[in-house]
Scaffold this active site. Structure first.
Site, PDB file in Angstrom:
ATOM      1  N   ARG A  38       0.831  -1.198   0.000  1.00  0.00           N
ATOM      2  CA  ARG A  38       0.000   0.000   0.000  1.00  0.00           C
ATOM      3  C   ARG A  38       0.869   1.253   0.000  1.00  0.00           C
ATOM      4  O   ARG A  38       0.556   2.245  -0.659  1.00  0.00           O
ATOM      5  CB  ARG A  38      -0.924  -0.011   1.223  1.00  0.00           C
ATOM      6  CG  ARG A  38      -1.888   1.163   1.278  1.00  0.00           C
ATOM      7  CD  ARG A  38      -2.796   1.043   2.485  1.00  0.00           C
ATOM      8  NE  ARG A  38      -2.024   1.021   3.733  1.00  0.00           N
ATOM      9  CZ  ARG A  38      -2.566   0.909   4.931  1.00  0.00           C
ATOM     10  NH1 ARG A  38      -3.880   0.778   5.050  1.00  0.00           N
ATOM     11  NH2 ARG A  38      -1.807   0.911   6.013  1.00  0.00           N
ATOM     12  N   TYR A  59      -0.255  -1.618  -6.294  1.00  0.00           N
ATOM     13  CA  TYR A  59      -0.074  -3.028  -5.940  1.00  0.00           C
ATOM     14  C   TYR A  59      -1.140  -3.941  -6.551  1.00  0.00           C
ATOM     15  O   TYR A  59      -0.932  -5.147  -6.689  1.00  0.00           O
ATOM     16  CB  TYR A  59      -0.015  -3.230  -4.425  1.00  0.00           C
ATOM     17  CG  TYR A  59      -1.254  -2.834  -3.656  1.00  0.00           C
ATOM     18  CD1 TYR A  59      -2.339  -3.692  -3.543  1.00  0.00           C
ATOM     19  CD2 TYR A  59      -1.327  -1.603  -3.015  1.00  0.00           C
ATOM     20  CE1 TYR A  59      -3.475  -3.338  -2.836  1.00  0.00           C
ATOM     21  CE2 TYR A  59      -2.452  -1.238  -2.293  1.00  0.00           C
ATOM     22  CZ  TYR A  59      -3.528  -2.102  -2.205  1.00  0.00           C
ATOM     23  OH  TYR A  59      -4.639  -1.748  -1.494  1.00  0.00           O
ATOM     24  N   HIS A  80      -8.013 -10.136   3.542  1.00  0.00           N
ATOM     25  CA  HIS A  80      -7.688 -11.252   2.652  1.00  0.00           C
ATOM     26  C   HIS A  80      -8.712 -11.491   1.552  1.00  0.00           C
ATOM     27  O   HIS A  80      -8.345 -11.713   0.398  1.00  0.00           O
ATOM     28  CB  HIS A  80      -7.509 -12.536   3.472  1.00  0.00           C
ATOM     29  CG  HIS A  80      -6.261 -12.553   4.288  1.00  0.00           C
ATOM     30  ND1 HIS A  80      -5.964 -13.550   5.185  1.00  0.00           N
ATOM     31  CD2 HIS A  80      -5.209 -11.682   4.343  1.00  0.00           C
ATOM     32  CE1 HIS A  80      -4.800 -13.298   5.768  1.00  0.00           C
ATOM     33  NE2 HIS A  80      -4.337 -12.175   5.273  1.00  0.00           N
ATOM     34  N   LYS A  98      -2.420 -17.045   7.389  1.00  0.00           N
ATOM     35  CA  LYS A  98      -3.530 -17.420   8.273  1.00  0.00           C
ATOM     36  C   LYS A  98      -3.980 -16.173   9.034  1.00  0.00           C
ATOM     37  O   LYS A  98      -3.178 -15.240   9.234  1.00  0.00           O
ATOM     38  CB  LYS A  98      -3.086 -18.544   9.227  1.00  0.00           C
ATOM     39  CG  LYS A  98      -1.826 -18.250  10.062  1.00  0.00           C
ATOM     40  CD  LYS A  98      -2.149 -17.436  11.298  1.00  0.00           C
ATOM     41  CE  LYS A  98      -0.957 -16.909  11.982  1.00  0.00           C
ATOM     42  NZ  LYS A  98      -1.301 -15.868  12.995  1.00  0.00           N
TER      43      LYS A  98
END
Length: 326
Positions: A38, A59, A80, A98
């Site tokens: 970012r 990005y 995510h 995770k």
């Protein structure tokens, strides 16, 4: 893709895990192909540090870049699903930190996109890729220790009360379950014959409303039991004990363990089992991901889905809801 010797990787993010990934590829004699962040200046500094040839001005470009095969998402887990959907829609293979998503509904969306675009989707769960666990599972499945009856798991960190950091912040999907509990439940799922269908729990919440401490008891249809004690404000050892008919396995620092002790039930004799290296945890994940893409290896996504279903049900029971879920 089958003619490739290895994947061309981009990483999203420049934090601790991204650094470990770059170092893992270096240990494999390679470098990352691209980086995006970012904050562009951080991406530039990261690229200079690791000799990465491509830095994206935006990005989002990594998701459509034809020169990239796979993306490693290392951003906070409440971000995510948007990145997963963008990457998978462009046919990129994705290894995602995770917890892979916030809940089962998000994961199901990502799985559907992966199937539609013939992409490999996987959670970066070290436990599923460490050589130690492959050796332990081999022994258990060969019947050397008899049936697995009970699994006990502890994971506790003392995080100072700062309700703005990611551990306690509701807007950053904080809480013990998604941050550290995912390791405990993933280890339990690995050794259990099936996913638990009976779950009982107690929880203590932080002032922000996220789960701070939790005690979880589980059982599956085979009658195997597992317990997990989790905390973000009380130090515990990262300790796992897998109790079987003929002995038990004790594992310390289990998220990236390279050593376990097996204790014989009758004689009390101990055997130390060593396999792999803790320092190579990210390398094992990357190697398995490349194998999954190039030759059809297994990244354990069904186990990831089982664990996500458990965590989704637990948070529903606790009333821990994140802004994205409202």
């Amino acid at each position: 893709m089958s003619e490739k010797r290895h994947l061309r990787w981009a990483v999203l993010g420049t934090g601790v895990i991204a650094n470990e990934m770059a170092q893992a590829l270096h240990s494999m004699g390679r470098t990352l192909d691209a980086v995006g962040n970012r904050t562009h200046e951080k991406a530039e500094a990261f690229a200079e540090k690791y000799g990465i040839p491509k830095v994206y001005g935006d990005y989002h470009e990594m998701f459509s870049d034809p020169e990239i095969d796979a993306v490693y998402i290392t951003t906070p887990h409440n971000t995510h699903i948007a990145f997963l959907e963008e990457a998978l829609s462009h046919g990129k293979h994705v290894l995602c930190e995770k917890s892979i998503t916030l809940n089962s509904a998000e994961l199901e969306r990502a799985q559907k996109l992966a199937e539609e675009n013939r992409a490999v989707l996987a959670e970066a769960m070290t436990i599923y890729h460490m050589p130690l666990y492959r050796e332990l599972i081999r022994r258990v499945r060969a019947g050397e220790l008899g049936r697995v009856n009970l699994i006990q798991l502890n994971f506790g960190s003392f995080k100072p009360y700062d309700m703005t950091n990611r551990f306690f912040s509701r807007s950053l999907a904080g809480g013990a379950l998604l941050d550290i509990g995912v390791y405990a439940l993933s280890l339990a799922r690995l050794f259990l014959d099936s996913s638990p269908d009976q779950v009982r729990s107690c929880v203590r919440k932080a002032p922000t409303g996220v789960d701070e401490n939790a005690a979880i008891a589980m059982a599956n249809r085979e009658g195997q039991l597992a317990t997990a004690a989790l905390s973000l404000h009380s130090k515990q050892p990262k300790r796992a004990v897998v109790s079987c008919e003929k002995g038990y396995i004790e594992i310390l620092e289990y998220p990236r363990a390279d050593r376990a002790v097996i204790v014989d039930a009758e004689t009390g004799q101990t055997e130390t089992v060593s396999a792999g290296r803790t320092a190579d945890a990210l390398r094992y994940e990357l190697e398995d991901m490349e194998s999954a893409v190039l030759t059809g290896g297994d990244m354990m996504l069904p186990y990831t889905a089982d664990v996500m279903a458990l965590m989704t049900a637990l948070r529903r029971e606790w009333g821990v809801v994140y802004p994205e879920e409202e």
